[in-house]
Design a protein around this motif. Structure first.
Motif, PDB file in Angstrom:
ATOM      1  N   THR A 186      -9.134  15.449  12.605  1.00 54.21           N
ATOM      2  CA  THR A 186      -8.212  15.257  11.486  1.00 54.21           C
ATOM      3  C   THR A 186      -8.981  14.911  10.220  1.00 54.21           C
ATOM      4  N   LEU A 187      -8.703  15.654   9.178  1.00 49.28           N
ATOM      5  CA  LEU A 187      -9.311  15.414   7.870  1.00 49.28           C
ATOM      6  C   LEU A 187      -8.236  14.929   6.914  1.00 49.28           C
ATOM      7  N   TYR A 188      -8.465  13.779   6.360  1.00 56.97           N
ATOM      8  CA  TYR A 188      -7.537  13.219   5.378  1.00 56.97           C
ATOM      9  C   TYR A 188      -8.114  13.479   3.985  1.00 56.97           C
ATOM     10  N   THR A 189      -7.408  14.297   3.202  1.00 57.48           N
ATOM     11  CA  THR A 189      -7.850  14.569   1.840  1.00 57.48           C
ATOM     12  C   THR A 189      -7.045  13.725   0.867  1.00 57.48           C
ATOM     13  N   ASN A 190      -7.753  12.849   0.208  1.00 57.27           N
ATOM     14  CA  ASN A 190      -7.124  11.888  -0.692  1.00 57.27           C
ATOM     15  C   ASN A 190      -7.183  12.390  -2.137  1.00 57.27           C
ATOM     16  N   HIS A 191      -6.056  12.288  -2.841  1.00 52.68           N
ATOM     17  CA  HIS A 191      -6.003  12.695  -4.253  1.00 52.68           C
ATOM     18  C   HIS A 191      -5.626  11.516  -5.140  1.00 52.68           C
ATOM     19  N   THR A 192      -5.503  10.356  -4.554  1.00 54.18           N
ATOM     20  CA  THR A 192      -4.993   9.205  -5.284  1.00 54.18           C
ATOM     21  C   THR A 192      -6.142   8.239  -5.494  1.00 54.18           C
ATOM     22  N   LEU A 193      -6.017   7.320  -6.402  1.00 55.35           N
ATOM     23  CA  LEU A 193      -7.146   6.428  -6.655  1.00 55.35           C
ATOM     24  C   LEU A 193      -6.953   5.038  -6.116  1.00 55.35           C
ATOM     25  N   VAL A 194      -5.724   4.581  -6.189  1.00 57.77           N
ATOM     26  CA  VAL A 194      -5.474   3.187  -5.867  1.00 57.77           C
ATOM     27  C   VAL A 194      -4.505   3.096  -4.699  1.00 57.77           C
ATOM     28  N   GLN A 195      -4.977   2.474  -3.648  1.00 56.77           N
ATOM     29  CA  GLN A 195      -4.163   2.380  -2.444  1.00 56.77           C
ATOM     30  C   GLN A 195      -2.876   1.586  -2.691  1.00 56.77           C
ATOM     31  N   ALA A 196      -2.988   0.570  -3.523  1.00 53.28           N
ATOM     32  CA  ALA A 196      -1.843  -0.309  -3.754  1.00 53.28           C
ATOM     33  C   ALA A 196      -0.666   0.439  -4.369  1.00 53.28           C
ATOM     34  N   GLN A 212      -6.021  19.473   8.436  1.00 53.35           N
ATOM     35  CA  GLN A 212      -6.311  18.886   7.132  1.00 53.35           C
ATOM     36  C   GLN A 212      -5.022  18.332   6.565  1.00 53.35           C
ATOM     37  N   LEU A 213      -5.004  17.046   6.310  1.00 52.62           N
ATOM     38  CA  LEU A 213      -3.818  16.390   5.768  1.00 52.62           C
ATOM     39  C   LEU A 213      -3.964  16.303   4.261  1.00 52.62           C
ATOM     40  N   ASN A 214      -3.203  17.116   3.547  1.00 55.18           N
ATOM     41  CA  ASN A 214      -3.246  17.096   2.091  1.00 55.18           C
ATOM     42  C   ASN A 214      -2.392  15.910   1.632  1.00 55.18           C
ATOM     43  N   GLU A 215      -3.029  14.778   1.532  1.00 61.26           N
ATOM     44  CA  GLU A 215      -2.388  13.498   1.207  1.00 61.26           C
ATOM     45  C   GLU A 215      -1.595  12.910   2.385  1.00 61.26           C
ATOM     46  N   VAL A 216      -1.316  11.630   2.282  1.00 62.34           N
ATOM     47  CA  VAL A 216      -0.804  10.870   3.421  1.00 62.34           C
ATOM     48  C   VAL A 216       0.651  11.179   3.780  1.00 62.34           C
ATOM     49  N   LEU A 242       1.273   4.216   4.579  1.00 60.26           N
ATOM     50  CA  LEU A 242       0.814   5.413   5.298  1.00 60.26           C
ATOM     51  C   LEU A 242      -0.687   5.623   5.159  1.00 60.26           C
ATOM     52  N   SER A 243      -1.241   5.290   3.980  1.00 63.25           N
ATOM     53  CA  SER A 243      -2.680   5.526   3.812  1.00 63.25           C
ATOM     54  C   SER A 243      -3.478   4.697   4.819  1.00 63.25           C
ATOM     55  N   HIS A 254     -14.169  11.074  -8.151  1.00 60.82           N
ATOM     56  CA  HIS A 254     -13.039  10.522  -7.410  1.00 60.82           C
ATOM     57  C   HIS A 254     -13.467   9.971  -6.056  1.00 60.82           C
ATOM     58  N   ALA A 255     -14.334  10.715  -5.351  1.00 58.76           N
ATOM     59  CA  ALA A 255     -14.768  10.246  -4.032  1.00 58.76           C
ATOM     60  C   ALA A 255     -15.503   8.911  -4.161  1.00 58.76           C
ATOM     61  N   ARG A 256     -16.169   8.730  -5.306  1.00 57.82           N
ATOM     62  CA  ARG A 256     -16.920   7.497  -5.499  1.00 57.82           C
ATOM     63  C   ARG A 256     -16.010   6.324  -5.872  1.00 57.82           C
ATOM     64  N   VAL A 257     -15.020   6.582  -6.712  1.00 58.00           N
ATOM     65  CA  VAL A 257     -14.244   5.450  -7.230  1.00 58.00           C
ATOM     66  C   VAL A 257     -12.945   5.152  -6.472  1.00 58.00           C
ATOM     67  N   ALA A 258     -12.509   6.090  -5.608  1.00 53.92           N
ATOM     68  CA  ALA A 258     -11.263   5.827  -4.874  1.00 53.92           C
ATOM     69  C   ALA A 258     -11.445   4.531  -4.092  1.00 53.92           C
ATOM     70  N   ASN A 259     -10.549   3.614  -4.308  1.00 54.36           N
ATOM     71  CA  ASN A 259     -10.735   2.283  -3.743  1.00 54.36           C
ATOM     72  C   ASN A 259      -9.767   2.065  -2.578  1.00 54.36           C
ATOM     73  N   TYR A 260     -10.223   2.373  -1.373  1.00 54.07           N
ATOM     74  CA  TYR A 260      -9.399   2.277  -0.176  1.00 54.07           C
ATOM     75  C   TYR A 260     -10.090   1.421   0.862  1.00 54.07           C
ATOM     76  N   ARG A 261      -9.281   0.687   1.586  1.00 47.44           N
ATOM     77  CA  ARG A 261      -9.834  -0.127   2.662  1.00 47.44           C
ATOM     78  C   ARG A 261      -9.130   0.199   3.965  1.00 47.44           C
ATOM     79  N   ASP A 262      -9.878   0.121   5.042  1.00 45.24           N
ATOM     80  CA  ASP A 262      -9.236   0.327   6.337  1.00 45.24           C
ATOM     81  C   ASP A 262      -8.574  -0.985   6.761  1.00 45.24           C
ATOM     82  N   ILE A 263      -7.957  -0.966   7.939  1.00 43.75           N
ATOM     83  CA  ILE A 263      -7.184  -2.138   8.334  1.00 43.75           C
ATOM     84  C   ILE A 263      -8.068  -3.362   8.531  1.00 43.75           C
TER      85      ILE A 263
END
Ligand SMILES: *Cc1c(COP(=O)(O)O)cnc(C)c1O
Length: 580
Positions: free
Chosen positions: A222-232, A187-191, A270-271, A288-297
C-alpha cells in the motif's frame, strides 16, 4: 472477541502467500504488475470531463493524467473511483457566483454496467452499481448509485462523506474482485481512500492469513500519497460514525480491534490510520515531501518519498508543440525528456514560439466563446494581444488578490501595452471568505476605467479553460504562500506550452532553482506584490525582445521538462514500488 489460535495457518490456499513470503524475505515487492494484477489507483476524485467525471481540482486532474500516462506506457492499471451522478458548475449572476447542478449519466460516456454489490451502513444494505470503462491496458472501475451525490457534497467529517469513502473502499474492493483483478499495489490518492486498504486487510484475514502477517502484507503493498501539509487540518470521524458505517463491513474482529485501537479520545484521524497501514508513503514534490509534518501513532515523524506530480503531455500540450518536441528529439516516445534534450531546445526560436502562441490563441478564443466575463462580454483575442492569466481554485493560500494590492500600479503595467489579465478559478461552495475576496477584486476592477475592460473574471473554470489559457496566454501567474502548495500542476501546463512563468518558489516549482523562471520573493506580502509587478514588467519586455524571449523560455524548459513529464512521474512510482 475471538481470535484464531496462533498455530492456525491455513495459508496454502491463499495465492498471496507466495508474494508475502518473498516480500518478507527480501523486504521489498518481488514482481511488477500484470494484467490480472494491475497497479491499482484509488481516488475519491478524478477530473476527466471526456469520460463524464468532473473533479474539483488538481487532485482529480492528477488522477486522470496518471491513468492516461499508464495507458501510453503500457502499464496494467485500474483506477477505482466513484461516479457522481450530479456535478456542479458555477455561473456569474448579477456579479455573484452561483452553483448550478447538472445530472450526468454514465452510459453517455461509454461506461457499462457490470453488476451490483452491497455494503452495509446504518443497519441497511446499500446497493452500489459497479461500472467500467476500458482503455487498452487500463480501466476506470467506478461505483455509483443514484443518491451518491456530488464530489465533496457534505462537510469533511460528515456522515455523507464517510458513506462515500466507505463505498469507495469496501465497494471498490468488491468491484475489483468482481472483474477478476487482484491489486499488485494499492496507491491511495489521499486518505479519503483509506478504506480500500481496510477491505484488503479484512479479506486476507478472513481468508485465513494470520492477522499480523496480513498487516505486514497489506503494509508492503500500500502506497499512501499525501497532498496535504498539516495533519491537524484533516478530517476526523467519531467512533459512533465508525460503528454505523465502517465496522459492519468488516468480517474480522481482529481487524476491527486493530482499527478501534487507532482512536484517540473517541476520534479517529484517517491520516493516522493510513500511515499505520501503508509502509510506502510519498509526497508530491521535493519541497512538500520535506515539509509535510505528519506523525505516526507512536509520535514519530513520518518520512515521505518525494515523487513530484507530472502532467500527461498528450492531454495538456498543444499538439503542434508536442510534435515539435518529439521531432526535435526533446521528448521520447513516452513523452519523457531525452538524455540530451537541453541541446535540442536551441531549435525553439522566438519565431517558433510566436507561431505556436498564435495557434494557441485560437484555442483560447474557442474556450472563451461560451464564457462571458464579469461584464457579460464574450472575449476574442488577436495574435498581438498580450495576456496574463491567473487560473486556479479560489483558496486563501493561492492569493488571487495579491496582484490587486496596488490597482494603480497594475493599471500602469497593463495599459502601455494594452495588456489583459484573465482571472479564473472555482470557489468552494459556501466559502464566504473567498466569495468576499472575489467581490472585492471585482469591485476594484469595476472602479478603474482601464481595468474594467482589461481584467476579466471567467466563471466555471474547467479543463477546457485551463488548456485554452495554457496554450493561448503569454504569462502565467502563480502566487501560493511559500510552503503551502503541495505541488500544483497548472504551472506545468504553462511551462510546457511556452508561457513565461511568474511564481513564488513553492510546490513543484521549487524542484528546480529560482533562477529558472520569473521568481517572486519577499519578506512581506507588500514586498512580494512589488516583486510581482517588477516581474510583470519584465515579462512584457521579454515578449518584445526575441533574444530575451528565447533565452527565458528555453531556460524554463531546460529546468522543468523533466519535472513536468507524467512519464517521469510514473517511472518514479514504478521505481519506488518495484525497483531494486
Ligand atoms: C490543472 C488543473 C488544476 C490544477 O491546479 P493547481 O492549482 O495547479 O493545483 C485544477 N483545475 C483544473 C480544471 C485544471 O485543469
Amino acid at each position: 472477541m475471538t481470535q484464531e489460535p496462533y498455530f492456525y495457518h491455513p495459508l496454502e490456499n491463499i495465492e498471496d502467500i507466495d508474494d508475502f513470503e518473498a516480500a518478507v524475505e527480501r523486504r521489498k515487492l518481488t514482481h511488477g504488475v500484470s494484467p490480472e494484477r494491475p497497479y491499482t489507483y484509488w481516488t475519491l476524485e478524478i477530473y476527466d470531463q471526456k469520460n463524464g467525471i468532473r473533479g474539483g481540482g488538481g487532485l482529480g486532474v492528477l488522477a486522470a493524467d496518471t491513468r492516461r500516462v499508464a495507458e501510453q506506457m503500457g502499464v496494467p492499471f485500474a483506477l477505482v473511483t466513484p461516479f457522481y451522478p450530479s456535478e456542479s458548475h458555477q455561473v456569474l449572476e448579477d456579479g455573484k457566483v452561483v452553483d448550478k447542478h447538472v445530472e450526468v449519466n454514465y452510459r453517455d460516456f461509454g461506461f457499462h454496467f457490470i453488476d451490483s454489490i452491497f455494503i452495509k451502513c446504518c443497519n441497511n444494505l446499500c446497493r452500489l452499481d459497479v461500472i467500467e470503462k476500458k482503455f487498452r491496458n487500463t480501466r476506470i472501475l467506478a461505483i455509483t448509485e443514484p443518491n451518491f451525490g456530488e464530489l465533496y457534497s457534505g462537510m469533511s467529517g460528515s456522515d455523507h462523506r464517510l458513506y462515500q469513502e466507505v463505498s469507495l473502499g469496501f465497494g471498490g474492493y468488491q468491484a475489483l474482485k468482481l472483474v477478476g483483478l487482484k491489486p499488485a499495489i494499492m496507491q491511495l490518492n489521499e486518505v479519503a481512500t483509506f478504506f480500500a486498504a481496510m477491505a484488503r486487510l479484512d479479506e486476507l484475514v478472513s481468508n485465513g492469513m494470520d492477522f499480523y502477517e496480513a498487516v505486514v502484507y497489506t503494509r508492503k503493498h500500500t502506497l499512501y500519497t499525501n497532498h496535504t501539509l498539516v495533519q491537524a487540518a484533516e478530517a476526523e470521524f467519531s467512533r459512533e460514525q465508525f460503528e454505523r458505517f465502517v465496522y459492519p463491513n468488516l468480517k474480522s474482529s481482529a481487524v476491527r480491534k486493530w482499527l478501534d485501537d487507532k482512536f484517540v479520545n473517541g476520534r479517529l484521524r484517517l491520516s493516522a490510520a493510513t500511515i499505520e497501514i501503508a509502509e510506502l508513503r510519498s509526497g508530491v514534490s521535493k519541497l512538500h515531501a520535506r515539509v509535510a509534518n505528519y506523525r505516526d501513532i507512536a509520535g514519530n515523524k513520518v518520512k515521505f518519498k518525494a515523487i513530484t506530480n507530472g502532467i500527461d503531455m498528450k492531454t495538456w500540450v498543444m499538439p503542434e508543440i508536442l510534435d515539435f518536441y518529439e521531432k526535435q528529439g526533446i521528448l521520447d516516445g513516452f513523452d519523457a525528456p531525452t538524455a540530451d534534450f537541453p541541446e535540442f531546445l536551441t531549435a525553439l526560436s522566438s519565431e517558433k514560439i510566436r507561431e505556436f502562441k498564435a495557434m494557441g490563441r485560437r484555442a483560447l478564443n474557442e474556450a472563451l466563446a461560451s464564457r462571458p466575463d464579469q461584464n457579460g462580454k464574450i472575449l476574442e483575442f488577436s495574435d498581438n494581444d498580450f495576456i496574463f492569466d491567473f487560473k486556479r481554485r479560489f483558496v486563501d493560500y493561492k492569493r488571487p488578490e495579491l496582484p490587486f494590492t496596488d490597482p494603480k500600479k497594475l493599471r500602469a503595467i497593463l495599459k502601455p501595452r494594452g495588456a489583459h489579465y484573465i482571472l479564473t478559478g472555482r470557489l468552494c461552495t459556501g466559502d464566504c471568505r473567498m466569495t468576499e475576496k472575489l467581490d472585492r477584486i471585482l469591485k476594484i476592477v469595476a472602479e478603474d476605467d482601464y481595468l474594467r475592460d482589461h481584467v476579466h473574471y471567467i466563471a466555471d473554470y474547467d479543463e477546457k479553460l485551463a488548456y485554452g489559457l495554457s496554450v493561448g496566454s503569454n504569462v502565467a501567474i502563480n502566487l501560493p504562500i511559500v510552503g503551502l502548495e503541495a505541488c500544483g500542476t497548472s504551472w506545468m501546463k504553462d511551462v510546457a506550452n511556452l508561457n513565461l512563468l511568474i511564481s513564488t518558489h513553492d510546490g513543484g516549482v521549487a524542484d528546480a532553482g529560482r533562477e529558472n523562471y520569473l521568481n517572486v520573493s519577499g519578506e512581506t506580502e507588500d514586498e512580494e506584490a512589488l516583486e510581482l509587478y517588477r516581474r510583470m514588467e519584465e515579462a512584457i519586455s521579454a515578449w518584445e525582445n526575441d533574444f530575451e524571449l528565447e533565452f527565458l523560455i528555453q531556460k524554463q524548459l531546460a529546468a522543468y521538462l523533466p519535472v513536468v513529464s507524467g512519464a517521469r512521474m510514473l517511472k518514479d512510482y514504478l521505481d519506488y514500488l518495484f525497483g531494486v
